[in-house]
Motif scaffolding. Structure first.
Motif, PDB file in Angstrom:
ATOM      1  N   LEU A  39      61.973 113.866  12.946  1.00  0.00           N
ATOM      2  CA  LEU A  39      60.851 113.111  13.511  1.00  0.00           C
ATOM      3  C   LEU A  39      60.344 113.698  14.824  1.00  0.00           C
ATOM      4  CD1 LEU A  39      59.205 110.382  13.125  1.00  0.00           C
ATOM      5  CD2 LEU A  39      60.843 109.393  14.719  1.00  0.00           C
ATOM      6  N   GLN A  40      61.250 114.148  15.675  1.00  0.00           N
ATOM      7  CA  GLN A  40      60.858 114.639  16.998  1.00  0.00           C
ATOM      8  C   GLN A  40      59.986 115.894  16.920  1.00  0.00           C
ATOM      9  OE1 GLN A  40      63.807 114.949  15.459  1.00  0.00           O
ATOM     10  NE2 GLN A  40      65.373 115.613  16.919  1.00  0.00           N
ATOM     11  N   ILE A  41      60.056 116.610  15.789  1.00  0.00           N
ATOM     12  CA  ILE A  41      59.198 117.778  15.577  1.00  0.00           C
ATOM     13  C   ILE A  41      57.999 117.395  14.705  1.00  0.00           C
ATOM     14  CG2 ILE A  41      59.024 120.055  14.506  1.00  0.00           C
ATOM     15  CD1 ILE A  41      61.917 120.530  15.182  1.00  0.00           C
ATOM     16  N   ALA A  44      55.518 115.253  16.599  1.00  0.00           N
ATOM     17  CA  ALA A  44      55.364 115.631  18.010  1.00  0.00           C
ATOM     18  C   ALA A  44      53.961 115.331  18.553  1.00  0.00           C
ATOM     19  CB  ALA A  44      55.715 117.104  18.205  1.00  0.00           C
ATOM     20  N   PRO A  45      52.876 115.674  17.839  1.00  0.00           N
ATOM     21  CA  PRO A  45      51.536 115.363  18.364  1.00  0.00           C
ATOM     22  C   PRO A  45      51.331 113.860  18.569  1.00  0.00           C
ATOM     23  CG  PRO A  45      51.391 116.968  16.600  1.00  0.00           C
ATOM     24  CD  PRO A  45      52.793 116.454  16.589  1.00  0.00           C
ATOM     25  N   PHE A  46      51.826 113.043  17.621  1.00  0.00           N
ATOM     26  CA  PHE A  46      51.706 111.585  17.729  1.00  0.00           C
ATOM     27  C   PHE A  46      52.488 111.083  18.937  1.00  0.00           C
ATOM     28  CE2 PHE A  46      53.317 107.321  17.079  1.00  0.00           C
ATOM     29  CZ  PHE A  46      52.203 106.618  16.637  1.00  0.00           C
ATOM     30  N   PHE A  48      53.370 112.732  21.627  1.00  0.00           N
ATOM     31  CA  PHE A  48      52.702 113.183  22.850  1.00  0.00           C
ATOM     32  C   PHE A  48      51.503 112.285  23.167  1.00  0.00           C
ATOM     33  CE2 PHE A  48      49.508 115.751  25.062  1.00  0.00           C
ATOM     34  CZ  PHE A  48      50.247 116.264  26.118  1.00  0.00           C
ATOM     35  N   LYS A  49      50.698 111.993  22.155  1.00  0.00           N
ATOM     36  CA  LYS A  49      49.496 111.180  22.334  1.00  0.00           C
ATOM     37  C   LYS A  49      49.828 109.759  22.756  1.00  0.00           C
ATOM     38  CE  LYS A  49      45.481 109.424  19.786  1.00  0.00           C
ATOM     39  NZ  LYS A  49      44.804 109.377  18.463  1.00  0.00           N
ATOM     40  N   ASN A  50      50.934 109.208  22.223  1.00  0.00           N
ATOM     41  CA  ASN A  50      51.266 107.806  22.459  1.00  0.00           C
ATOM     42  C   ASN A  50      52.294 107.571  23.565  1.00  0.00           C
ATOM     43  OD1 ASN A  50      49.899 105.988  20.198  1.00  0.00           O
ATOM     44  ND2 ASN A  50      50.433 107.950  19.277  1.00  0.00           N
ATOM     45  N   THR A  51      52.657 108.635  24.264  1.00  0.00           N
ATOM     46  CA  THR A  51      53.551 108.475  25.423  1.00  0.00           C
ATOM     47  C   THR A  51      52.909 109.101  26.662  1.00  0.00           C
ATOM     48  OG1 THR A  51      54.797 110.467  24.765  1.00  0.00           O
ATOM     49  CG2 THR A  51      55.673 108.334  24.064  1.00  0.00           C
ATOM     50  N   ILE A  52      52.987 110.405  26.772  1.00  0.00           N
ATOM     51  CA  ILE A  52      52.475 111.101  27.951  1.00  0.00           C
ATOM     52  C   ILE A  52      50.992 110.817  28.189  1.00  0.00           C
ATOM     53  CG2 ILE A  52      52.091 113.367  29.009  1.00  0.00           C
ATOM     54  CD1 ILE A  52      54.547 114.356  27.476  1.00  0.00           C
ATOM     55  N   CYS A  53      50.195 110.870  27.134  1.00  0.00           N
ATOM     56  CA  CYS A  53      48.749 110.669  27.290  1.00  0.00           C
ATOM     57  C   CYS A  53      48.395 109.248  27.718  1.00  0.00           C
ATOM     58  CB  CYS A  53      48.022 111.015  25.991  1.00  0.00           C
ATOM     59  SG  CYS A  53      48.047 112.778  25.614  1.00  0.00           S
ATOM     60  N   THR A  54      49.230 108.287  27.401  1.00  0.00           N
ATOM     61  CA  THR A  54      48.932 106.896  27.757  1.00  0.00           C
ATOM     62  C   THR A  54      49.208 106.606  29.230  1.00  0.00           C
ATOM     63  OG1 THR A  54      51.156 106.083  27.197  1.00  0.00           O
ATOM     64  CG2 THR A  54      49.533 106.139  25.419  1.00  0.00           C
ATOM     65  N   LEU A  55      49.895 107.523  29.902  1.00  0.00           N
ATOM     66  CA  LEU A  55      50.212 107.312  31.315  1.00  0.00           C
ATOM     67  C   LEU A  55      48.953 107.288  32.180  1.00  0.00           C
ATOM     68  CD1 LEU A  55      53.317 109.665  31.732  1.00  0.00           C
ATOM     69  CD2 LEU A  55      53.301 107.213  31.283  1.00  0.00           C
ATOM     70  N   GLN A 304      57.473 101.423  20.153  1.00  0.00           N
ATOM     71  CA  GLN A 304      58.227 101.473  21.409  1.00  0.00           C
ATOM     72  C   GLN A 304      59.274 102.577  21.358  1.00  0.00           C
ATOM     73  OE1 GLN A 304      57.631  99.779  24.194  1.00  0.00           O
ATOM     74  NE2 GLN A 304      59.338 100.734  25.296  1.00  0.00           N
ATOM     75  N   ALA A 305      59.829 102.824  20.177  1.00  0.00           N
ATOM     76  CA  ALA A 305      60.936 103.778  20.041  1.00  0.00           C
ATOM     77  C   ALA A 305      60.541 105.218  20.345  1.00  0.00           C
ATOM     78  CB  ALA A 305      61.534 103.687  18.641  1.00  0.00           C
ATOM     79  N   VAL A 306      59.263 105.569  20.138  1.00  0.00           N
ATOM     80  CA  VAL A 306      58.864 106.947  20.442  1.00  0.00           C
ATOM     81  C   VAL A 306      58.985 107.229  21.945  1.00  0.00           C
ATOM     82  CG1 VAL A 306      57.348 107.218  18.437  1.00  0.00           C
ATOM     83  CG2 VAL A 306      56.404 106.341  20.592  1.00  0.00           C
TER      84      VAL A 306
END
Length: 458
Positions: A39-41, A44-46, A48-55, A304-306
């Motif tokens: 899953l982590q690979i 990965a785009p999802f 990134f979009k739903n964690t770092i980008c939401t900051l 939330q788990a991502v």
């Protein structure tokens, strides 16, 4: 009596953080990674979009009595990112060599799925109080997911984590703060202890919402401070970075004998140090972080788990790597005598920074980072302890308040003593927490896979 306790603890600790348990921790991550289709690979785009980008997005402030998804991950990171990211990683490079960094990365890669699974289960099996407050963690998903007959295992986890909160999460951190404040400002440990106790009381007695608000501001600041400082140090030796990275990979697979020892011992030592420091740093599999994530207002477990994957990435792949590269680039780990040249692993880290930066600037950066990291760890673990003792006492509010008061007092005592024995005991308890949690993760892996497939529509 103290000597006997220490002797018994050393035996148990050798098993808890020994090869068998470390392989079980990493092995669980490998198993969950395979079951979720890497899953982590794959996503990965999802992620990134739903964690770092939401900051960088404006956040909805209305989450009732619960935490926002970001506040939940900030609280989890507060408890996770600590002195282990500096002192622990430095010790790993000194003892296991540069190759330990590679195995630390390996443990983090698979640990991403371990933490993802923990959070999925924490959200799936959390309880909702009458006022809408969410509560969860390993003790809840063990009891609710595996059934009432497994409750003794849930109680064991809560008890181990509840006691560990006073040591790894409190005394060890307070002691580091006391030493750093004295080194930086010449402040006596007692004065630091009083100030720390007042600060901690204001935050913890304000409940989970105040904890979330504080960590949401403090964690990004402290992480950014250390990351920028570390990158500045690395940039000063940027021409040596390719060679340092090459050394990490070469040393990770070095089968040469060390000090006349057994052929191949070098790789085993590097693996053990890398796995141990990686797991100890990001806490994937220990079961602490899902307690914070369970308080999130997020409704979808996988959503939330991502953040758990993001959490391990920031903690180990970024922060720990910066520490490791600084130590390697400085060359201090090659000094004859190794760690014996320093009063602590933290002092060794400071020496690494000082070897590259002018004057004593490096030491000041390390001490400031230790203060920030330790304070947030104290805050994060106060919530972990509160939830564990709440579970054990049937959510008795008087018992929970008593825990908070004792927790604050212990932080004061921690600044004026080394707490060495307490650190060693709770280091063992911290590792023992993983056993009931790993059992639950393996037995409930089917639930994790089902929820993952439904959410990502695999």
């Amino acid at each position: 009596m103290v000597e006997k306790i220490t002797e018994i603890n050393d035996v148990i600790n050798a098993f808890v953080w020994g090869p068998v348990m470390l392989l079980l921790l990493v092995g669980t991550g490998v198993y969950l990674t395979c079951r979720t289709g890497f899953l982590q690979i794959r996503k990965a785009p999802f992620i990134f979009k739903n964690t770092i980008c939401t900051l960088f997005r404006k956040r909805d402030k209305n989450h009732g009595n619960n935490l926002s998804p970001f506040q939940a991950v900030a609280t989890a990171l507060a408890g996770t990112v600590g002195t282990g990211n500096i002192a622990g990683v430095t010790g790993a490079v000194f003892v296991g060599g540069p190759g330990a960094v590679f195995w630390m990365w390996v443990s983090a890669f698979f640990g991403m799925c371990t933490k993802y699974a923990e959070i999925v289960l924490a959200i799936r099996y959390r309880i909702t109080e009458a006022d809408g407050t969410y509560k969860g963690g390993p003790m809840y998903y063990i009891e609710k997911g595996l059934g009432k007959k497994w409750k003794p295992l849930a109680v064991a986890f809560a008890l181990l984590a509840g006691i560990a909160a006073f040591g790894v999460g409190n005394i060890a951190q307070a002691s580091e703060i006391g030493g750093a404040m004295q080194s930086l400002f010449g402040l006596k440990p007692m004065i630091t202890g009083v100030l720390l106790a007042i600060l901690l009381a204001v935050i913890t007695l304000g409940g989970v919402q105040r904890i979330g608000q504080v960590t949401a501001y403090l964690v990004p600041f402290m992480a950014l401070f250390y990351i920028l400082a570390g990158l500045a140090v690395i940039v000063l030796r940027i021409s040596d970075v390719p060679a340092a990275l090459a050394l990490i990979f070469k040393s990770a697979f070095s089968f040469q004998a060390v000090g006349g020892g057994v052929f191949g011992y070098a790789i085993l030592l590097a693996m053990r140090q890398g796995f141990a420091r990686g797991v100890f740093s990001n806490e994937a599999g220990l079961g602490s972080a899902p307690i914070a994530h369970a308080a999130s207002s997020a409704q979808e477990p996988a959503e939330q788990a991502v953040w758990g994957i993001f959490e391990v990435f920031v903690d180990t792949i970024i922060i720990c790597t910066i520490t490791a590269l600084t130590v390697i680039l400085s060359g201090v780990y090659t000094m004859p005598g190794g760690l014996d040249n320093f009063v602590s692993n933290g002092a060794a880290a400071a020496a690494a920074f000082n070897a590259i930066l002018p004057g004593t600037l490096g030491g000041k950066i390390i001490n400031l980072s230790i203060i920030f990291f330790s304070i947030t760890t104290l805050v994060g673990w106060s919530y972990y302890g509160e939830r564990c003792w709440g579970y054990l006492t049937g959510e008795n509010q008087r018992a929970i308040l008593t825990f908070k008061i004792i927790y604050v007092i212990v932080s004061l005592l921690g600044t004026i003593g080394s707490g060495t024995l307490m650190w060693e005991l709770t280091d063992t308890l911290n590792g023992l927490m993983a056993i009931p949690n790993l059992i639950a993760l393996l037995l409930l892996s089917g639930v994790v896979v089902k929820i993952t497939k439904e959410y990502f529509k695999d």
